[in-house]
Design a protein around this motif. Structure first.
Motif, short mmCIF file in Angstrom:
data_model
loop_
_atom_site.label_atom_id
_atom_site.label_comp_id
_atom_site.label_asym_id
_atom_site.label_seq_id
_atom_site.Cartn_x
_atom_site.Cartn_y
_atom_site.Cartn_z
N LEU A 270 -26.63 -20.21 -36.37
CA LEU A 270 -25.03 -19.89 -36.91
C LEU A 270 -25.17 -18.26 -37.82
N LEU A 271 -26.38 -17.95 -37.92
CA LEU A 271 -26.46 -16.68 -38.88
C LEU A 271 -27.14 -15.49 -37.93
N SER A 272 -27.37 -15.79 -36.72
CA SER A 272 -28.03 -14.48 -35.75
C SER A 272 -26.99 -13.87 -35.73
N ASP A 273 -27.32 -12.30 -35.48
CA ASP A 273 -26.61 -11.21 -35.15
C ASP A 273 -26.04 -11.27 -33.57
N ALA A 274 -26.71 -11.96 -32.76
CA ALA A 274 -26.26 -12.18 -31.35
C ALA A 274 -25.09 -13.16 -31.29
N TYR A 275 -25.21 -14.16 -32.30
CA TYR A 275 -24.12 -15.35 -32.32
C TYR A 275 -22.93 -14.57 -32.96
N GLY A 276 -23.21 -13.69 -33.76
CA GLY A 276 -21.99 -13.16 -34.44
C GLY A 276 -21.49 -12.21 -33.39
N ARG A 277 -22.04 -11.57 -32.76
CA ARG A 277 -21.34 -10.66 -31.42
C ARG A 277 -20.61 -11.50 -30.56
N GLU A 278 -21.34 -12.51 -29.90
CA GLU A 278 -20.65 -13.55 -29.20
C GLU A 278 -19.23 -14.05 -29.74
N ARG A 279 -19.45 -14.56 -30.99
CA ARG A 279 -18.05 -14.94 -31.56
C ARG A 279 -17.00 -13.98 -31.71
N PHE A 280 -17.35 -12.65 -32.14
CA PHE A 280 -16.44 -11.52 -32.23
C PHE A 280 -15.84 -11.29 -31.03
N SER A 281 -16.59 -11.64 -29.71
CA SER A 281 -15.82 -10.99 -28.51
C SER A 281 -14.70 -11.95 -28.15
N LEU A 282 -14.59 -13.09 -28.75
CA LEU A 282 -13.48 -13.79 -28.57
C LEU A 282 -11.91 -13.38 -29.37
N ILE A 283 -12.15 -12.57 -30.06
CA ILE A 283 -10.82 -12.21 -30.90
C ILE A 283 -10.40 -11.33 -30.00
N ASP A 284 -9.10 -11.42 -29.70
CA ASP A 284 -8.03 -10.55 -29.28
C ASP A 284 -7.47 -9.59 -30.21
N PRO A 285 -7.83 -8.29 -30.01
CA PRO A 285 -7.44 -7.30 -31.36
C PRO A 285 -5.93 -7.28 -31.50
N ALA A 286 -5.16 -7.70 -30.55
CA ALA A 286 -3.64 -7.49 -30.64
C ALA A 286 -2.78 -8.68 -30.84
N ARG A 287 -3.54 -9.98 -30.70
CA ARG A 287 -2.75 -11.20 -30.89
C ARG A 287 -3.68 -12.25 -31.17
N ALA A 288 -2.93 -13.20 -32.22
CA ALA A 288 -3.59 -14.40 -32.73
C ALA A 288 -3.82 -15.41 -31.47
N THR A 289 -5.24 -15.82 -31.37
CA THR A 289 -5.49 -16.79 -30.32
C THR A 289 -5.03 -18.21 -30.71
#
Length: 607
Positions: free
Chosen positions: A381-400
């Motif tokens: 849950l706290l790994s940097d790789a997992y943080g990057r993976e979850r960040f990639s799901l964010i659309d910078p322009a719109r709420a998912t």
């Protein structure tokens, strides 16, 4: 003279117009003044810092930040008497259980993070209690069905009732006090508890925000009276003449007797002695399930705090069954974007904060549970790789519209009051303590002067869920202390009370401090947001998009932009949903800077 006469006539006409009501109705100047005040007189100015904040408090000999000014002073008195930071924290917590029973008390649980300068280590303590051993999941479901049939709870209730005996778990606070005191205390426990005993007998004036919450709790108890097997004891203890009002003297002599017993006889009086027998007899009398054997079996545990690096600062939280790792997950997501490229009040910053929260809480709902009863992928849950993976799901322009939980790698290896205390030797204590929902269950054992927690409401009734109810199991927990290190040295002991607001608030405070350079007081006074909705560890899920509550300090243009990005936004003006913050920052010279919460009654005391 003609010019002066004109001015005099004009001013007279202007005053008359100002004093005229609708359709020319005349009003007195008192009425004009009252309307002007009601229209909203703004705050004054400041020679330094932000106009909407105050100065931090500075001190070198010792410091305490709590949600009630008298409790902060109690902590300082204990420090001056030669007590350690843990002595002072316990003394303040005991006082708060008396003075702020709307948020905490010895019927609830406790968590610590302690920096010990002698060993130069951080110590974590999980003081959460367990469900009664004598009640199975099937028994619990049958009891809930019986309450529904009797009309005591709503037919559409999906989880565990919030009041009465069903959500009761073993209170862990007293055990936590003595465990920490045995390790780090200096003064006898009778001396540590003496200030709370004195205030309980002599009385103290109730402060305004706590009075507000007293009334809210009484209204809630009366609304849910059918759930509560016995309320006469609670009414006698807290509400003899209704809810206590601000400035009214409040006493609790039963609690004074209980605290005196603890000071004289120690921890075992609560879990194996006369107090335990009184609790056992009470629950037998009202038909509840908590028993002497449950109390006698209780032990909290020392745990290792988890941490992530956020822009060069090591942020520490306690592992599940609490939700502290949610704050760390949010930070691991957010460190993949430079928030400081935008103004702090911009829609972009709020958007990333909300989406990171939503992603982290999907994992909270899926994985967070008692690690002794469920396999929790803590390291993953706290790994940097997992943080990057979850960040990639964010659309910078719109709420998912909806997120789901991730799949972190599985490796072998979890209403409230928050306070923090630091002493002259460098020990710093981050302490949080709670009965969970408001004052708790509504149940007060005969003559003991404290209310039992309703923490068991946070179990899931789904037997396949990691957080499923089971005898002797600890429920998912919301209360989380926090601590930050910088370059191997203690930097910040802090916390923020308030249910699911807590990890969100931790992150917002750290973003204010680290990304935007606010001082320790400004970081707490700044307007906050609180996202509500999505999946829950109880299995009772909300709308996937949820609702974003914001305080009035968020600009209208930002709100409009967030709505255009797909967020559902509402402005909440009373501060209730945005938590309560306290913090102590250690300065490079060894002195301290402290901050407290304008949304509560608290203060920082120092010397």
């Amino acid at each position: 003279m003609r010019y002066c006469t004109f001015v005099a006539v004009f001013l007279s006409a202007l005053l008359a117009a100002c004093a005229a009501g609708p359709a020319g109705k005349m009003r007195s100047m008192d009425e004009v003044d009252a309307q002007g005040a009601a229209a909203g007189l703004g705050g004054g100015g400041r020679p330094v810092g932000e106009a909407w904040s105050r100065s931090p408090v500075y001190g070198a000999g010792g410091m305490a930040a709590t949600a009630q000014p008298l409790a902060s002073q109690v902590a300082i008195d204990v420090l001056k008497a030669g007590g350690s930071a843990i002595d002072a924290a316990i003394a303040a917590n005991a006082a708060l259980g008396l003075m702020e029973p709307t948020g905490n008390g010895i019927g609830g649980d406790i968590f610590f993070i302690i920096w010990d300068p002698e060993t130069e280590q951080l110590y974590g303590y999980n003081g959460s209690g367990r469900a009664p051993e004598g009640r199975s999941l099937d028994d619990l479901k049958a009891r809930i069905a019986g309450l529904k049939a009797a009309g005591a709870v709503p037919e559409d209730l999906e989880g565990i009732p919030s009041h009465g005996s069903l959500p009761v778990t073993v209170p862990g606070t007293v055990d936590g006090w003595f465990a920490a005191h045995d390790r780090f205390g200096r003064l006898p426990m009778a001396d540590v508890l003496a200030p709370a005993v004195r205030y309980a007998r002599e009385g103290f004036p109730v402060s305004p925000v706590i009075a507000y919450y007293f009334q809210r709790n009484l209204d809630g108890f009366e609304k849910r009276a059918a759930m509560i097997e016995e309320f006469d004891n609670a009414r006698t203890t807290y509400f003899t003449d209704g809810a206590p009002k601000a400035g009214e003297l409040f006493r609790n002599t039963d609690l004074a007797d209980t605290l005196e017993t603890l000071g004289r006889e120690g921890r075992d009086a609560f879990y194996e002695g006369e107090l335990a027998r009184t609790m056992d007899a009470y629950f037998k009398r009202i038909g509840g399930d908590l028993r002497y054997a449950d109390l006698a079996a209780h032990r909290g545990e020392w745990v290792e705090p988890g941490h992530v690096d956020y822009r060069g600062y090591d942020v520490y939280e306690l592992p599940p069954n609490g939700q502290g790792f949610a704050a760390l997950q949010m930070l691991n997501i957010l460190k993949n974007v430079d928030l400081a490229q935008w103004p702090r009040a911009s829609a972009e910053v709020f958007h990333y904060l909300v989406e990171a929260k939503r992603l982290a809480f999907e994992d909270v709902a899926r994985y967070y549970a008692d690690p002794s009863a469920a396999e929790v992928p803590l390291a993953g849950l706290l790994s940097d790789a997992y943080g990057r993976e979850r960040f990639s799901l964010i659309d910078p322009a719109r709420a998912t519209a909806a997120f789901g939980p991730g799949e972190p790698a599985l490796e072998s290896d979890g209403d409230t009051t928050y306070l923090t205390v630091a002493d002259g030797d460098g020990m710093m204590v981050s302490l949080i303590q709670s009965n969970y929902r408001g004052m708790g269950t509504g149940l007060v054992a005969d003559g003991l002067g404290f209310m039992f927690q309703d923490r068991g409401e946070l179990f899931s009734l789904d037997p396949a869920h990691p957080n499923a109810y089971a005898p002797g199991k600890r429920p998912f927990h919301t209360i989380i202390p926090a601590f930050v290190m910088k370059d191997g040295e203690p930097w910040l002991s802090f916390g923020l009370m308030g249910g699911a607001m807590q990890p969100q608030g931790h992150v917002q405070v750290l973003v204010n401090l680290i990304d935007y350079g606010m001082n320790v007081q400004e970081a707490g006074d700044a307007a906050r947001i609180n996202h509500d909705g999505g999946r829950q560890p109880t299995g009772v899920h909300g709308d996937p998009l949820g609702t974003l509550a914001v305080e009035p300090g968020v600009p209208a243009a930002t709100i409009k932009r967030l709505e255009a990005m797909g967020h559902r936004v509402e402005v909440i003006e009373d501060g209730v949903r945005f938590g309560g913050y306290q913090a102590i920052m250690r300065l490079p010279n060894g002195a301290y800077a402290g901050a407290t919460e304008k949304r509560k009654d608290g203060t920082v005391a120092a010397y």
